[in-house]
Scaffold this motif. Sequence first.
Motif, mmCIF file in Angstrom:
data_model
loop_
_atom_site.group_PDB
_atom_site.id
_atom_site.type_symbol
_atom_site.label_atom_id
_atom_site.label_comp_id
_atom_site.label_asym_id
_atom_site.label_seq_id
_atom_site.Cartn_x
_atom_site.Cartn_y
_atom_site.Cartn_z
ATOM 1 N N LEU A 1 0.798 -1.097 0.030
ATOM 2 C CA LEU A 1 -0.109 0.085 -0.011
ATOM 3 C C LEU A 1 0.984 1.248 -0.122
ATOM 4 N N ALA A 2 0.529 2.243 -0.593
ATOM 5 C CA ALA A 2 1.265 3.467 -0.614
ATOM 6 C C ALA A 2 0.304 4.722 -0.104
ATOM 7 N N PHE A 3 0.907 5.632 0.572
ATOM 8 C CA PHE A 3 0.396 6.739 1.093
ATOM 9 C C PHE A 3 1.210 7.981 0.845
ATOM 10 N N HIS A 4 0.527 9.046 0.462
ATOM 11 C CA HIS A 4 1.358 10.250 0.069
ATOM 12 C C HIS A 4 0.898 11.291 0.909
ATOM 13 N N ILE A 5 0.473 12.493 0.638
ATOM 14 C CA ILE A 5 0.283 13.549 1.297
ATOM 15 C C ILE A 5 -0.932 13.285 2.237
ATOM 16 N N GLY A 6 -0.812 13.694 3.552
ATOM 17 C CA GLY A 6 -1.910 13.301 4.602
ATOM 18 C C GLY A 6 -1.547 12.513 5.768
ATOM 19 N N ARG A 7 -2.421 12.232 6.630
ATOM 20 C CA ARG A 7 -2.150 11.175 7.538
ATOM 21 C C ARG A 7 -3.174 10.114 7.650
ATOM 22 N N TRP A 8 -2.442 8.896 7.913
ATOM 23 C CA TRP A 8 -3.257 7.545 7.872
ATOM 24 C C TRP A 8 -2.703 6.555 8.973
ATOM 25 N N GLY A 9 -3.923 5.941 9.205
ATOM 26 C CA GLY A 9 -3.789 4.583 10.050
ATOM 27 C C GLY A 9 -3.960 3.345 9.349
ATOM 28 N N VAL A 10 -3.174 2.426 9.506
ATOM 29 C CA VAL A 10 -3.331 1.022 9.134
ATOM 30 C C VAL A 10 -3.221 0.189 10.373
ATOM 31 N N ALA A 11 -4.083 -0.760 10.065
ATOM 32 C CA ALA A 11 -4.100 -1.807 11.113
ATOM 33 C C ALA A 11 -4.594 -3.285 10.871
ATOM 34 N N ALA B 1 -11.010 1.773 4.123
ATOM 35 C CA ALA B 1 -11.045 0.883 3.166
ATOM 36 C C ALA B 1 -10.684 -0.568 3.928
ATOM 37 N N TYR B 2 -10.496 -1.537 3.503
ATOM 38 C CA TYR B 2 -10.620 -2.869 4.125
ATOM 39 C C TYR B 2 -10.009 -3.817 3.069
ATOM 40 N N SER C 1 -16.445 -17.168 22.736
ATOM 41 C CA SER C 1 -15.445 -18.199 22.127
ATOM 42 C C SER C 1 -14.593 -17.432 21.223
ATOM 43 N N PRO C 2 -13.254 -17.824 20.966
ATOM 44 C CA PRO C 2 -12.825 -17.400 19.769
ATOM 45 C C PRO C 2 -13.492 -17.353 18.518
ATOM 46 N N SER C 3 -13.234 -16.195 17.832
ATOM 47 C CA SER C 3 -14.271 -16.180 16.433
ATOM 48 C C SER C 3 -13.932 -17.372 15.431
ATOM 49 N N ASP C 4 -14.979 -17.815 14.894
ATOM 50 C CA ASP C 4 -14.891 -18.964 13.833
ATOM 51 C C ASP C 4 -15.350 -18.173 12.562
ATOM 52 N N SER C 5 -15.133 -16.893 12.778
ATOM 53 C CA SER C 5 -15.720 -16.274 11.038
ATOM 54 C C SER C 5 -14.757 -16.756 9.791
ATOM 55 N N ASP C 6 -15.262 -16.552 8.747
ATOM 56 C CA ASP C 6 -14.468 -17.082 7.469
ATOM 57 C C ASP C 6 -13.420 -16.179 7.224
ATOM 58 N N ILE C 7 -13.227 -15.039 8.123
ATOM 59 C CA ILE C 7 -11.984 -14.168 7.624
ATOM 60 C C ILE C 7 -10.632 -14.533 8.609
ATOM 61 N N ILE C 8 -9.336 -14.718 8.172
ATOM 62 C CA ILE C 8 -8.416 -14.978 8.977
ATOM 63 C C ILE C 8 -7.550 -13.934 9.349
ATOM 64 N N GLN C 9 -7.609 -12.870 8.409
ATOM 65 C CA GLN C 9 -6.893 -11.579 8.468
ATOM 66 C C GLN C 9 -7.588 -10.695 7.845
ATOM 67 N N ALA C 10 -7.591 -9.422 8.597
ATOM 68 C CA ALA C 10 -8.265 -8.143 8.398
ATOM 69 C C ALA C 10 -7.525 -6.937 8.401
ATOM 70 N N THR C 11 -7.246 -6.196 7.390
ATOM 71 C CA THR C 11 -6.548 -4.840 7.542
ATOM 72 C C THR C 11 -7.526 -3.780 7.264
ATOM 73 N N VAL C 12 -7.448 -2.788 7.818
ATOM 74 C CA VAL C 12 -8.244 -1.590 7.687
ATOM 75 C C VAL C 12 -7.474 -0.384 7.570
ATOM 76 N N ILE C 13 -7.714 0.517 6.503
ATOM 77 C CA ILE C 13 -7.136 1.947 6.596
ATOM 78 C C ILE C 13 -8.131 2.974 6.644
ATOM 79 N N GLY C 14 -7.459 3.941 7.260
ATOM 80 C CA GLY C 14 -8.307 5.285 7.378
ATOM 81 C C GLY C 14 -7.541 6.499 7.925
ATOM 82 N N PRO C 15 -8.174 7.540 8.027
ATOM 83 C CA PRO C 15 -7.547 8.685 8.621
ATOM 84 C C PRO C 15 -6.894 8.949 10.010
ATOM 85 N N ALA C 16 -7.516 7.745 10.773
ATOM 86 C CA ALA C 16 -6.689 7.717 12.120
ATOM 87 C C ALA C 16 -6.480 6.288 12.391
#
Length: 317
Positions: free
Chosen positions: A202-212, A284-285, A238-253
Amino acid sequence: MPEFHSNQMNTHVQTSGINAPDACEVFEWMSLVENQFSRFLEDSELSHVNRRAGQITLVSQKFAELLFEALRFYSETSGIFNPFLGQLMCEIGYDCSFEKINHQHEHRDKEENLAQSANTSFTFDLDQRSVTLSSDSMLDFGGIAKGWAVQKAALNLIDHGRPRGLVNAGGDIMCWNDTHDRTPWVIGVSHPYKDDQIIGQLAFHIGRWGVATSSKTKRSWRDGGITLHHLIDPRNGSPSDSDIIQATVIGPALLPCEIYAKCLLILGSQDGPAWLRAIQPDCAYLFIMEDGQLIMSSNLNDYIHEQFPKKIILSAQ
């Protein structure tokens, strides 16, 4: 400017784009946060509050600030993010720092039903800075403390006139660029089973961004024939049993991204996207599914530096 590295909060902490004295301040701050909010340190303020469950306890200003944020997200997410899961964490075996966990527990002496809910009864007086937990309740700030600490460190540097920088604590990242330099911050998304393998950038130019990024695979262990991990679904205990094993979220904070990544992983790919659009449509995710498929929001295209594949090979080897 060079990169600087350290280890705090049971994770790798990295700074980039800032000078050595600023990096030292970041590392010292992260260490202070760990000493204050770790569930695994007997003399931390969090442990003190948990030991006094059932009693009125005065807390520090920083504790009150972090608890306020935790309760705000607890309300905003309708309890999908829940800071009252400390007791459940202990009951599934996450009762010490992760590297000390016996990753191959013996079978439990008795069949234990993990599907139980956390007790969320409490009173919190922000003006008096006092909290009263129910007698069988335990706070666990976990990831929110890390995300909060990184965000506070970055904002402090910005407030002191640092025009460009990056702070990363175990995948909780805040980067900013308030200069005319168009050189982007390039951040790789790692493979869920191989930290040294990048599946895209991922690439981030001018501004402030959080990625988790939140993952079921990074803090998981075996208990007999059962695989457990630290991401508890508060709806069933219980520990989550959803169909996602990894999630990344991007936003301004960063802090909201840290919370939303965990919530999306718990909710799964069917309910999670609509839930996020309703709460924060600008985020974004990127999901990695159990079968290796990648699912991404349409606005993730605004940040892609190196194209992501449609599917990856999942292997713990």
